[in-house]
Write a protein that holds these residues in place. Structure first.
Motif, PDB file in Angstrom:
ATOM      1  N   ASP A  85       0.812  -1.214   0.000  1.00 20.06           N
ATOM      2  CA  ASP A  85       0.000   0.000   0.000  1.00 20.06           C
ATOM      3  C   ASP A  85       0.851   1.273   0.000  1.00 20.06           C
ATOM      4  N   PHE A  86       2.145   1.125  -0.235  1.00 16.93           N
ATOM      5  CA  PHE A  86       3.025   2.280  -0.366  1.00 16.93           C
ATOM      6  C   PHE A  86       3.114   2.783  -1.802  1.00 16.93           C
ATOM      7  N   VAL A  87       2.534   2.060  -2.728  1.00 17.18           N
ATOM      8  CA  VAL A  87       2.604   2.415  -4.145  1.00 17.18           C
ATOM      9  C   VAL A  87       1.181   2.581  -4.689  1.00 17.18           C
ATOM     10  N   PRO A  88       1.024   3.312  -5.786  1.00 20.76           N
ATOM     11  CA  PRO A  88      -0.329   3.535  -6.306  1.00 20.76           C
ATOM     12  C   PRO A  88      -0.980   2.297  -6.928  1.00 20.76           C
ATOM     13  N   GLU A  89      -0.179   1.325  -7.354  1.00 21.21           N
ATOM     14  CA  GLU A  89      -0.711   0.103  -7.961  1.00 21.21           C
ATOM     15  C   GLU A  89       0.003  -1.106  -7.373  1.00 21.21           C
ATOM     16  N   ALA A  90      -0.766  -2.169  -7.067  1.00 19.56           N
ATOM     17  CA  ALA A  90      -0.161  -3.381  -6.512  1.00 19.56           C
ATOM     18  C   ALA A  90      -0.745  -4.652  -7.111  1.00 19.56           C
ATOM     19  N   ALA A  91      -1.652  -4.517  -8.088  1.00 17.82           N
ATOM     20  CA  ALA A  91      -2.272  -5.684  -8.731  1.00 17.82           C
ATOM     21  C   ALA A  91      -2.524  -5.367 -10.194  1.00 17.82           C
ATOM     22  N   TRP A  92      -2.052  -6.280 -11.071  1.00 16.04           N
ATOM     23  CA  TRP A  92      -2.181  -6.061 -12.505  1.00 16.04           C
ATOM     24  C   TRP A  92      -2.674  -7.321 -13.208  1.00 16.04           C
ATOM     25  N   CYS A  93      -3.509  -7.123 -14.219  1.00 12.83           N
ATOM     26  CA  CYS A  93      -3.926  -8.222 -15.088  1.00 12.83           C
ATOM     27  C   CYS A  93      -3.501  -7.874 -16.513  1.00 12.83           C
ATOM     28  N   MET A  94      -3.593  -8.852 -17.396  1.00 14.33           N
ATOM     29  CA  MET A  94      -3.229  -8.629 -18.794  1.00 14.33           C
ATOM     30  C   MET A  94      -4.432  -8.072 -19.552  1.00 14.33           C
ATOM     31  N   ALA A  95      -4.260  -6.924 -20.189  1.00 16.60           N
ATOM     32  CA  ALA A  95      -5.322  -6.328 -20.994  1.00 16.60           C
ATOM     33  C   ALA A  95      -5.617  -7.215 -22.202  1.00 16.60           C
ATOM     34  N   VAL A  96      -6.864  -7.216 -22.608  1.00 14.34           N
ATOM     35  CA  VAL A  96      -7.281  -7.997 -23.772  1.00 14.34           C
ATOM     36  C   VAL A  96      -6.650  -7.396 -25.032  1.00 14.34           C
ATOM     37  N   VAL A  97      -6.038  -8.247 -25.828  1.00 14.72           N
ATOM     38  CA  VAL A  97      -5.402  -7.807 -27.070  1.00 14.72           C
ATOM     39  C   VAL A  97      -6.462  -7.207 -27.991  1.00 14.72           C
ATOM     40  N   ASP A  98      -6.171  -6.044 -28.547  1.00 14.68           N
ATOM     41  CA  ASP A  98      -7.037  -5.309 -29.470  1.00 14.68           C
ATOM     42  C   ASP A  98      -8.319  -4.780 -28.833  1.00 14.68           C
ATOM     43  N   ASP A  99      -8.491  -4.926 -27.525  1.00 14.10           N
ATOM     44  CA  ASP A  99      -9.652  -4.380 -26.826  1.00 14.10           C
ATOM     45  C   ASP A  99      -9.302  -4.152 -25.355  1.00 14.10           C
ATOM     46  N   PRO A 100      -8.401  -3.184 -25.085  1.00 19.14           N
ATOM     47  CA  PRO A 100      -7.913  -3.005 -23.721  1.00 19.14           C
ATOM     48  C   PRO A 100      -8.986  -2.611 -22.706  1.00 19.14           C
ATOM     49  N   GLU A 101     -10.129  -2.151 -23.167  1.00 26.20           N
ATOM     50  CA  GLU A 101     -11.213  -1.786 -22.248  1.00 26.20           C
ATOM     51  C   GLU A 101     -12.084  -2.981 -21.873  1.00 26.20           C
ATOM     52  N   ALA A 102     -11.901  -4.115 -22.565  1.00 26.46           N
ATOM     53  CA  ALA A 102     -12.701  -5.310 -22.288  1.00 26.46           C
ATOM     54  C   ALA A 102     -12.452  -5.804 -20.874  1.00 26.46           C
ATOM     55  N   ASP A 103     -13.445  -6.458 -20.321  1.00 28.89           N
ATOM     56  CA  ASP A 103     -13.378  -6.949 -18.948  1.00 28.89           C
ATOM     57  C   ASP A 103     -13.837  -8.406 -18.910  1.00 28.89           C
ATOM     58  N   PRO A 104     -12.944  -9.357 -19.224  1.00 29.93           N
ATOM     59  CA  PRO A 104     -13.337 -10.766 -19.184  1.00 29.93           C
ATOM     60  C   PRO A 104     -13.844 -11.160 -17.789  1.00 29.93           C
ATOM     61  N   PRO A 105     -14.705 -12.163 -17.713  1.00 31.74           N
ATOM     62  CA  PRO A 105     -15.280 -12.581 -16.423  1.00 31.74           C
ATOM     63  C   PRO A 105     -14.246 -12.913 -15.346  1.00 31.74           C
ATOM     64  N   ILE A 106     -13.093 -13.435 -15.712  1.00 37.96           N
ATOM     65  CA  ILE A 106     -12.065 -13.781 -14.720  1.00 37.96           C
ATOM     66  C   ILE A 106     -11.624 -12.553 -13.922  1.00 37.96           C
ATOM     67  N   PHE A 107     -11.707 -11.374 -14.519  1.00 32.99           N
ATOM     68  CA  PHE A 107     -11.307 -10.150 -13.817  1.00 32.99           C
ATOM     69  C   PHE A 107     -12.188  -9.907 -12.589  1.00 32.99           C
ATOM     70  N   ASP A 108     -13.466 -10.264 -12.675  1.00 32.88           N
ATOM     71  CA  ASP A 108     -14.349 -10.114 -11.512  1.00 32.88           C
ATOM     72  C   ASP A 108     -13.876 -10.995 -10.362  1.00 32.88           C
TER      73      ASP A 108
END
Length: 144
Positions: free
Chosen positions: A65-88
């Motif tokens: 919690d000392f940094v602004p980001e601590a968890a990352w997922c891989m963006a969907v290729v050719d649709d970075p705004e997409a939100d696959p169900p696994i992200f939930d």
């Protein structure tokens, strides 16, 4: 077996989590991810879903919690705004196990691969849902 520990936390995974220091990162990746060629040591948990591994890891490992980001997922290729169900599932694990509010940040595919190559370890799961990849940055355990 140990009391209170998720059985997904194998001796190898527990040892790895304990050996990690503040700021080290661990990748939890799906069955399609090139884990063996990514560089860091690989812990195999075939047949286990990636979001279940995220829950198990976050049940014992704090996020940074000392940094602004601590968890990352891989963006969907050719649709970075997409939100696959696994992200939930990843978001639910973050919300359930962390007291601070952490967001799930998206990283472009090749940037995600590069980040994994710098991780402390990679947990290769049996996840078959696409984009079941997550990186977590270890924080500190606070005492009173």
């Amino acid at each position: 077996m140990l009391k209170g520990l998720d059985p997904i936390l194998t001796p190898e995974l527990l040892s790895t989590l304990r050996a990690m220091g503040h700021g080290d990162e661990i990748a939890i990746v799906d069955a399609n991810f090139p884990a063996a060629s990514s560089g860091p040591p690989v812990i195999r948990l075939g047949g286990v879903p990636a979001d279940a591994v995220a829950h198990a890891v976050l049940s014992v490992m704090p996020l940074d919690d000392f940094v602004p980001e601590a968890a990352w997922c891989m963006a969907v290729v050719d649709d970075p705004e997409a939100d696959p169900p696994i992200f939930d599932g990843f978001r639910e694990a973050l919300a359930r196990h962390e007291t601070a509010e952490f967001t799930l940040n998206k990283v472009e595919r090749f940037a995600f691969y590069a980040r994994v190559s710098a991780c402390f370890a990679v947990v290769s799961t049996g996840e078959r849902r696409l984009y079941g990849n997550l990186i977590l940055k270890k924080g500190v355990v606070r005492t009173n």
